[in-house]
Structures are given as C-alpha cells and as structure tokens.
Design a protein around this motif. Structure first.
Motif, PDB file in Angstrom:
ATOM      1  N   ALA A 156       0.817  -1.213   0.000  1.00  0.00           N
ATOM      2  CA  ALA A 156       0.000   0.000   0.000  1.00  0.00           C
ATOM      3  C   ALA A 156       0.854   1.268   0.000  1.00  0.00           C
ATOM      4  N   THR A 157       1.957   1.250   0.781  1.00  0.00           N
ATOM      5  CA  THR A 157       2.750   2.478   0.944  1.00  0.00           C
ATOM      6  C   THR A 157       4.115   2.388   0.255  1.00  0.00           C
ATOM      7  N   GLY A 158       4.575   1.179  -0.034  1.00  0.00           N
ATOM      8  CA  GLY A 158       5.914   1.031  -0.614  1.00  0.00           C
ATOM      9  C   GLY A 158       7.022   1.162   0.413  1.00  0.00           C
ATOM     10  N   ALA A 159       6.662   1.367   1.680  1.00  0.00           N
ATOM     11  CA  ALA A 159       7.655   1.535   2.740  1.00  0.00           C
ATOM     12  C   ALA A 159       7.956   0.186   3.381  1.00  0.00           C
ATOM     13  N   LEU A 160       9.149   0.102   3.988  1.00  0.00           N
ATOM     14  CA  LEU A 160       9.557  -1.112   4.677  1.00  0.00           C
ATOM     15  C   LEU A 160       8.726  -1.271   5.958  1.00  0.00           C
ATOM     16  N   ARG A 161       8.120  -2.437   6.094  1.00  0.00           N
ATOM     17  CA  ARG A 161       7.338  -2.674   7.305  1.00  0.00           C
ATOM     18  C   ARG A 161       8.288  -2.909   8.485  1.00  0.00           C
ATOM     19  N   PRO A 162       7.936  -2.386   9.652  1.00  0.00           N
ATOM     20  CA  PRO A 162       8.818  -2.572  10.814  1.00  0.00           C
ATOM     21  C   PRO A 162       8.852  -4.050  11.254  1.00  0.00           C
TER      22      PRO A 162
END
Length: 202
Positions: A196-202
């Motif tokens: 959804a965001t393209g960011a690395l999930r923590p």
C-alpha cells in the motif's frame, strides 16, 4: 391475484374433476382454490367451469383455456428447472488477484482440482503483492491481508495469517540470537515492503 397460481389451480381442478382433490394436491384449502378459479374467471370474463353438487365440468371455453394453460405451465416449470440447474453449475471467466506467496503455495497447487470440478469455469490468476485497483483492473475477487480501508467493495474474512520472524542457523551462529525486539535494529534483515505504501514494514 397471482395469474400463474390461479391457472395452476384451474388445471388441477379440471384434471382431478374436483375442487377437493385439487386443493389436496396443491396443499391448499378448498376455499382458496375456489377463490383462485373464480378470480381467474372474473379476470377473463368467461365461465370456465360448470359446477354442480356432484361434479365440476369445464365449459367449451374452459377446455380451450385448459389446453393453453397446460402448455404455459409446462413451459414455465421447464424454464424454472433450467435456471435452477444452471445456477448450480459455475460458468464463465473469473479474474482473481492474490498475494504472491498465497498464489504460489495455496491456490496454484489446488487450481487443477478446482477446474476439474467446474469445467465451465476459466480462471485468470494474478499474483502480486501490490495493491490493485480491482474495479479498474477488472478483477472479480481478491485476497488481501490486514485491515481493509473503507470502500464500496464487499469483503469477507476467511481466516488468519501469522507472520513469523525467522533466521538461518548460520546467521545466528555468526551474529548471535537477538533477545528483544529492540535488538533487531542491530541485525541485517530481509524486509517486507508494504504494497500500500511502498515503505519497509517494521
């Protein structure tokens, strides 16, 4: 008045020669069958039956109407049977979108058996971890994880999926086993990017 139900009552009365028998066959009260036939006569503007204390005999108009009514009811029953049987068989083309791992490990191995059970169905299986615009892409159904954003789409929960943090034994031998979540910050990781965001999930 339900025209078809009244027609069916009239046909049963003529075939059985009795309001009582017709009512028994239809699972109705005799008065109900009588009212249906009278309503049918009123609608048509003709007398269909000649009634006496001992018998019920169709008039000339009643005989002609009976022939037509039998044909119509038979066609109606056949049409309903075809629809019911057709509704039981899955047919058409289905476009499905699922996460890569689910498609590879779960759906793909089961696809042949599924299609063997539903030979009238063809499936286009798309596997992607990116969020797909279902309507814009013409996707019929999709499998998604996590909380769904508000949308006009219908959704149903089908199960739970747990994420597990793993490490190769060799890595643990070389770098040690982290004892707390905070200790992970000092370790090398293969992360998972949010579709959804393209960011690395923590």
């Amino acid at each position: 008045m339900d025209r078809f139900e009244a027609m069916r009552a009239f046909v049963r009365v003529v075939d059985s020669g009795s309001f009582t028998q017709a009512a028994r066959q239809l699972g109705l009260h005799k008065a109900t069958v009588s009212q249906q036939v009278m309503a049918l006569e009123a609608t048509l503007g003709v007398r269909l039956l000649t009634r006496s204390t001992r018998s019920v005999v169709p008039t000339a108009e009643g005989l002609a109407y009976h022939r037509r009514a039998c044909t119509i009811l038979q066609q109606l029953d056949e049409a309903e049977t075809e629809l019911r049987q057709g509704g039981q068989a899955i047919q058409g083309h289905l476009r499905v979108d699922v996460p890569v791992a689910v498609g590879r490990l779960v759906l793909a191995p089961a696809m042949r058996e599924f299609l063997d059970r539903h030979p009238g169905l063809s499936v286009e299986l798309g596997c992607s971890d990116r969020v797909v615009d279902l309507v814009g892409a013409g996707v019929d159904c999709a499998l998604r994880g996590g909380e769904l954003p508000d949308s006009g789409l219908a959704a149903r929960r089908i199960g739970q999926l747990r994420f597990v943090l793993c490490a190769a034994p060799r890595y643990i031998d070389e770098h040690g086993l982290p004892q707390t979540p905070e200790a992970l910050a000092g370790h090398r990781q293969v992360g998972y990017l949010s579709g959804a965001t393209g960011a690395l999930r923590p």
